[in-house]
Design a protein around this motif. Structure first.
Motif, PDB file in Angstrom:
ATOM      1  N   SER A  46       5.416  -8.033 -29.997  1.00  0.00           N
ATOM      2  CA  SER A  46       5.756  -9.460 -30.065  1.00  0.00           C
ATOM      3  C   SER A  46       6.819  -9.798 -29.032  1.00  0.00           C
ATOM      4  CB  SER A  46       6.262  -9.821 -31.464  1.00  0.00           C
ATOM      5  OG  SER A  46       5.233  -9.735 -32.420  1.00  0.00           O
ATOM      6  N   GLU A  47       7.835  -8.949 -28.928  1.00  0.00           N
ATOM      7  CA  GLU A  47       8.897  -9.170 -27.939  1.00  0.00           C
ATOM      8  C   GLU A  47       8.349  -9.030 -26.521  1.00  0.00           C
ATOM      9  OE1 GLU A  47      13.260  -7.403 -26.523  1.00  0.00           O
ATOM     10  OE2 GLU A  47      12.241  -6.510 -28.254  1.00  0.00           O
ATOM     11  N   LEU A  48       7.482  -8.031 -26.327  1.00  0.00           N
ATOM     12  CA  LEU A  48       6.884  -7.816 -25.004  1.00  0.00           C
ATOM     13  C   LEU A  48       6.058  -9.028 -24.570  1.00  0.00           C
ATOM     14  CD1 LEU A  48       6.523  -5.540 -22.797  1.00  0.00           C
ATOM     15  CD2 LEU A  48       4.333  -5.065 -23.903  1.00  0.00           C
ATOM     16  N   LEU A  49       5.288  -9.581 -25.496  1.00  0.00           N
ATOM     17  CA  LEU A  49       4.479 -10.761 -25.186  1.00  0.00           C
ATOM     18  C   LEU A  49       5.362 -11.942 -24.828  1.00  0.00           C
ATOM     19  CD1 LEU A  49       1.771 -12.261 -25.067  1.00  0.00           C
ATOM     20  CD2 LEU A  49       1.963 -12.639 -27.533  1.00  0.00           C
ATOM     21  N   ASP A  50       6.434 -12.147 -25.591  1.00  0.00           N
ATOM     22  CA  ASP A  50       7.348 -13.265 -25.329  1.00  0.00           C
ATOM     23  C   ASP A  50       7.974 -13.172 -23.948  1.00  0.00           C
ATOM     24  OD1 ASP A  50       6.880 -14.354 -27.808  1.00  0.00           O
ATOM     25  OD2 ASP A  50       8.655 -13.474 -28.751  1.00  0.00           O
ATOM     26  N   GLU A 142       5.725   4.419 -23.675  1.00  0.00           N
ATOM     27  CA  GLU A 142       5.744   4.509 -22.213  1.00  0.00           C
ATOM     28  C   GLU A 142       5.083   3.272 -21.605  1.00  0.00           C
ATOM     29  OE1 GLU A 142       6.339   5.726 -18.326  1.00  0.00           O
ATOM     30  OE2 GLU A 142       7.303   6.306 -20.198  1.00  0.00           O
ATOM     31  N   SER A 143       4.003   2.798 -22.216  1.00  0.00           N
ATOM     32  CA  SER A 143       3.332   1.588 -21.727  1.00  0.00           C
ATOM     33  C   SER A 143       4.276   0.393 -21.776  1.00  0.00           C
ATOM     34  CB  SER A 143       2.086   1.300 -22.574  1.00  0.00           C
ATOM     35  OG  SER A 143       1.138   2.335 -22.445  1.00  0.00           O
ATOM     36  N   VAL A 144       5.046   0.286 -22.839  1.00  0.00           N
ATOM     37  CA  VAL A 144       6.031  -0.791 -22.958  1.00  0.00           C
ATOM     38  C   VAL A 144       7.010  -0.727 -21.789  1.00  0.00           C
ATOM     39  CG1 VAL A 144       7.953  -1.705 -24.326  1.00  0.00           C
ATOM     40  CG2 VAL A 144       5.862  -0.954 -25.476  1.00  0.00           C
ATOM     41  N   ASP A 145       7.520   0.464 -21.499  1.00  0.00           N
ATOM     42  CA  ASP A 145       8.468   0.638 -20.392  1.00  0.00           C
ATOM     43  C   ASP A 145       7.864   0.222 -19.054  1.00  0.00           C
ATOM     44  OD1 ASP A 145      10.661   1.454 -21.790  1.00  0.00           O
ATOM     45  OD2 ASP A 145      10.420   3.585 -21.383  1.00  0.00           O
ATOM     46  N   PHE A 151       7.764  -6.406 -14.899  1.00  0.00           N
ATOM     47  CA  PHE A 151       8.234  -7.788 -15.000  1.00  0.00           C
ATOM     48  C   PHE A 151       9.767  -7.890 -14.952  1.00  0.00           C
ATOM     49  CE2 PHE A 151       3.939  -8.036 -16.559  1.00  0.00           C
ATOM     50  CZ  PHE A 151       3.493  -9.286 -16.142  1.00  0.00           C
ATOM     51  N   ASN A 152      10.421  -6.737 -14.746  1.00  0.00           N
ATOM     52  CA  ASN A 152      11.881  -6.698 -14.628  1.00  0.00           C
ATOM     53  C   ASN A 152      12.577  -7.298 -15.857  1.00  0.00           C
ATOM     54  OD1 ASN A 152      14.244  -5.982 -13.277  1.00  0.00           O
ATOM     55  ND2 ASN A 152      14.433  -7.994 -12.307  1.00  0.00           N
ATOM     56  N   VAL A 153      12.128  -6.887 -17.032  1.00  0.00           N
ATOM     57  CA  VAL A 153      12.744  -7.353 -18.277  1.00  0.00           C
ATOM     58  C   VAL A 153      13.135  -6.143 -19.122  1.00  0.00           C
ATOM     59  CG1 VAL A 153      11.443  -9.516 -18.308  1.00  0.00           C
ATOM     60  CG2 VAL A 153      10.534  -7.505 -19.517  1.00  0.00           C
ATOM     61  N   THR A 154      13.980  -6.377 -20.101  1.00  0.00           N
ATOM     62  CA  THR A 154      14.388  -5.336 -21.033  1.00  0.00           C
ATOM     63  C   THR A 154      13.826  -5.647 -22.410  1.00  0.00           C
ATOM     64  OG1 THR A 154      16.459  -4.942 -19.835  1.00  0.00           O
ATOM     65  CG2 THR A 154      16.355  -4.180 -22.123  1.00  0.00           C
ATOM     66  N   ILE A 155      13.190  -4.658 -23.018  1.00  0.00           N
ATOM     67  CA  ILE A 155      12.655  -4.827 -24.372  1.00  0.00           C
ATOM     68  C   ILE A 155      13.659  -4.203 -25.340  1.00  0.00           C
ATOM     69  CG2 ILE A 155      10.709  -4.388 -25.904  1.00  0.00           C
ATOM     70  CD1 ILE A 155      10.113  -6.227 -23.486  1.00  0.00           C
ATOM     71  N   ASN A 156      14.376  -5.053 -26.040  1.00  0.00           N
ATOM     72  CA  ASN A 156      15.487  -4.597 -26.878  1.00  0.00           C
ATOM     73  C   ASN A 156      15.054  -3.730 -28.053  1.00  0.00           C
ATOM     74  OD1 ASN A 156      17.357  -6.071 -25.308  1.00  0.00           O
ATOM     75  ND2 ASN A 156      16.850  -7.934 -26.420  1.00  0.00           N
TER      76      ASN A 156
END
Length: 198
Positions: A46-50, A142-145, A151-156
């Motif tokens: 959900s966070e990744l999609l946002d 790993e896919s999330v990373d 996209f140069n974002v951080t997934i908390n």
């Protein structure tokens, strides 16, 4: 106009809204994926999609139902939100795949060979829900990373990179297997060469 909303508790309305607008990133009808992993994946995806617009799904099932894998895969991805990545594992058919709506979303080979294959049990008796969940989960984080880096974002809510011991173990196992194979090939080469010289 008559309304029933005043009879429904506020918590009930909130629950209804959460269900109605929730994204389903986990397909786990046969309950192969460990529950804690499923909850984690829903939250992180959900966070990744946002933050990236990419939907990251996981499908785990026992076996294909009267269809080829290609037919099954086409039916599954037709339900997914584009752009997407889907990690697929079908236990009885011994099938692991990573499907993407575009080849440039992430390096599928890297995820598959470095983070999933080394954790696959060698014996059928070891194909437990926990073992298979570990295979999928390692590929998932790993896919999330990789998507987040693109996209140069951080997934908390994802596991911090410095805490991913399983990834390091997976890489170590892979490298050990590779060097072992190279060692065997080198030994056979020199052994045969020595026999020919005698």
């Amino acid at each position: 106009m008559f309304s029933i909303w005043h009879k429904i508790p506020l918590c009930g309305i909130l629950l209804f809204c959460n269900i109605a607008f929730a994204n389903n990133f986990v397909f786990n009808d046969d309950s192969l994926l460990v529950e804690k992993s499923a909850v984690f994946i829903e939250q992180v995806s959900s966070e990744l999609l946002d933050k990236t617009g990419v939907s990251l799904y996981v499908y785990m099932g026992e076996k294909l139902q009267d269809s080829s894998y290609v037919e099954f895969k086409n039916k599954l991805i037709s339900k997914l939100k584009v752009p997407y990545v889907a990690i697929i594992l079908i236990r009885d058919d011994k099938k692991i795949d990573i499907a993407t709506s575009s080849d440039d979303i992430l390096d599928k080979k890297k995820v598959y060979w470095e983070y999933m294959v080394p954790l696959i049990p060698q014996k059928d008796s070891e194909l437990t829900n926990q073992a298979l969940s570990a295979v999928v989960f390692n590929g998932y984080i790993e896919s999330v990373d990789l998507i987040a880096d693109k996209f140069n974002v951080t997934i908390n809510h994802n596991i911090p990179k410095n805490e991913k011991g399983a990834k390091a173990v997976a890489q170590l196992i892979l490298y050990l297997m590779l060097f072992s194979m190279l060692g065997i090939v080198a030994f056979m080469y020199f052994f045969r060469k020595k026999l020919k010289t005698k």
